[in-house]
Write a protein that holds these residues in place. Structure first.
Motif, short mmCIF file in Angstrom:
data_model
loop_
_atom_site.label_atom_id
_atom_site.label_comp_id
_atom_site.label_asym_id
_atom_site.label_seq_id
_atom_site.Cartn_x
_atom_site.Cartn_y
_atom_site.Cartn_z
N LEU A 120 17.55 14.18 29.03
CA LEU A 120 16.89 15.24 28.25
C LEU A 120 16.68 16.50 29.10
N PHE A 121 16.30 16.31 30.36
CA PHE A 121 16.17 17.46 31.26
C PHE A 121 17.53 18.14 31.47
N ALA A 122 18.57 17.34 31.58
CA ALA A 122 19.91 17.90 31.75
C ALA A 122 20.37 18.65 30.50
N VAL A 123 20.01 18.15 29.32
CA VAL A 123 20.34 18.85 28.06
C VAL A 123 19.65 20.21 28.05
N TYR A 124 18.38 20.22 28.37
CA TYR A 124 17.61 21.47 28.41
C TYR A 124 18.28 22.48 29.35
N THR A 125 18.64 22.05 30.54
CA THR A 125 19.22 22.95 31.54
C THR A 125 20.60 23.44 31.12
N GLU B 255 15.64 9.33 21.76
CA GLU B 255 15.19 9.75 20.43
C GLU B 255 15.89 11.05 20.04
N LEU B 256 16.39 11.08 18.84
CA LEU B 256 17.09 12.26 18.36
C LEU B 256 16.17 13.48 18.33
N ALA B 257 14.93 13.27 17.96
CA ALA B 257 13.98 14.40 17.91
C ALA B 257 13.76 15.01 19.29
N TRP B 258 13.65 14.17 20.31
CA TRP B 258 13.47 14.70 21.67
C TRP B 258 14.73 15.41 22.14
N LEU B 259 15.87 14.89 21.73
CA LEU B 259 17.14 15.52 22.10
C LEU B 259 17.24 16.92 21.49
N ILE B 260 16.90 17.03 20.22
CA ILE B 260 16.92 18.33 19.55
C ILE B 260 15.89 19.26 20.16
N ALA B 261 14.71 18.74 20.46
CA ALA B 261 13.65 19.57 21.05
C ALA B 261 14.08 20.11 22.42
N ALA B 262 14.72 19.29 23.23
CA ALA B 262 15.17 19.74 24.55
C ALA B 262 16.22 20.84 24.41
N GLY B 263 17.15 20.65 23.48
CA GLY B 263 18.16 21.67 23.24
C GLY B 263 17.56 22.96 22.71
N ALA B 264 16.62 22.83 21.78
CA ALA B 264 15.99 24.03 21.20
C ALA B 264 15.17 24.78 22.24
N ALA B 265 14.48 24.06 23.10
CA ALA B 265 13.69 24.71 24.15
C ALA B 265 14.61 25.45 25.12
N GLY B 266 15.71 24.84 25.48
CA GLY B 266 16.67 25.50 26.37
C GLY B 266 17.25 26.76 25.74
N GLU B 267 17.58 26.68 24.45
CA GLU B 267 18.13 27.85 23.75
C GLU B 267 17.10 28.96 23.62
#
Length: 190
Positions: free
Chosen positions: A67-72, A117-129
Motif C-alpha cells: 500500500l505504501f508502494a502504491v501511494y508512492t 483490502e480493495l478500499a485501502w488500495l483505492i485510498a492509497a492510490g487516491a492519496a498519492g494522486e
C-alpha cells in the motif's frame, strides 16, 4: 515497516517448513520501501512479489508495504503501471492463499481480501494522486509568481530607462532643438 511486518508474522503464524523464506519475504517487503522515492516502480514490484510470496508461505499478514508502494508510485505519476500491478496483485493473492495449503476457495478469497483490502488500495492510490496534483499546482503557482516578478522588474527597468532618457535629452547642454522640445513639456510653474 520491516519490523512491524515481521512482528505481525511472528504473532499470528503456525510453524511450518516455509518459515524462513516467509520471514525473509516479510522483511524484504518492508526493507524495499527504503528505495521507494528514487525507484517507485521497482519498489512496487518487489513489495507486491514479497506479499504474494509470504501469503503463499502461509503468512496471513496484510500487504501494508504494498500500500505504501502504491501511494508512492501514484504520487510519482505512474498511475497506469500501478493500476496494472494492483489488478495482478488482486488476482495473485487468492492463488497464493490456495498455494499456502488452503483447500477451500472461499477461505482463500477471504484471506486474500484480508491481506489487501480493495478500499485501502483505492485510498492509497487516491492519496498519492491528490498529493501529486497539489505538488503540481504549487510548482505552477511558484512559476507564475516568478514570471510576475520578472515582468514587474522588466517594467520597472523600462520605466527608469524612459525617465532617464527624457531627463538626459532635456538638459541645458542638449542641442537647441531638444531644449525647445523640453521647454514645451515643462509646466508653466517650473
Amino acid at each position: 515497516m520491516a519490523a512491524t511486518l515481521l512482528v505481525t508474522g511472528l504473532s499470528g503464524h503456525a510453524a511450518t517448513n516455509l518459515d524462513l523464506p516467509g520471514y525473509a519475504l516479510l522483511t524484504g517487503g518492508g526493507l524495499a520501501l527504503a528505495a521507494r522515492r528514487p525507484a517507485p516502480v521497482p519498489t512496487l514490484a518487489v513489495t507486491g512479489l514479497c506479499a504474494v510470496g509470504y501469503q503463499a508461505a502461509g503468512f496471513d499478514v496484510p500487504a501494508v508495504a504494498y500500500l505504501f508502494a502504491v501511494y508512492t508510485a501514484v504520487r510519482a505519476g505512474h498511475r497506469s503501471i500501478t493500476v496494472a500491478a494492483s489488478v495482478i496483485m488482486l488476482a495473485a493473492l487468492p492463488l497464493a492463499a490456495l498455494a499456502s495449503g488452503l483447500h477451500d476457495t472461499g477461505e482463500a478469497f477471504a484471506q486474500a481480501r484480508g491481506a489487501l483490502e480493495l478500499a485501502w488500495l483505492i485510498a492509497a492510490g487516491a492519496a498519492g494522486e491528490a498529493l501529486r496534483q497539489a505538488e503540481r499546482r504549487a510548482e505552477e503557482a511558484e512559476r507564475t509568481r516568478e514570471e510576475t516578478a520578472r515582468r514587474r522588474a522588466d517594467e520597472g527597468r523600462l520605466h527608469i530607462a524612459r525617465t532617464s532618457c527624457r531627463r538626459t535629452s532635456c538638459t541645458p547642454y542638449a542641442s537647441p532643438r531638444a531644449a525647445t522640445r523640453c521647454s514645451h513639456r515643462r509646466s508653466p510653474a517650473g
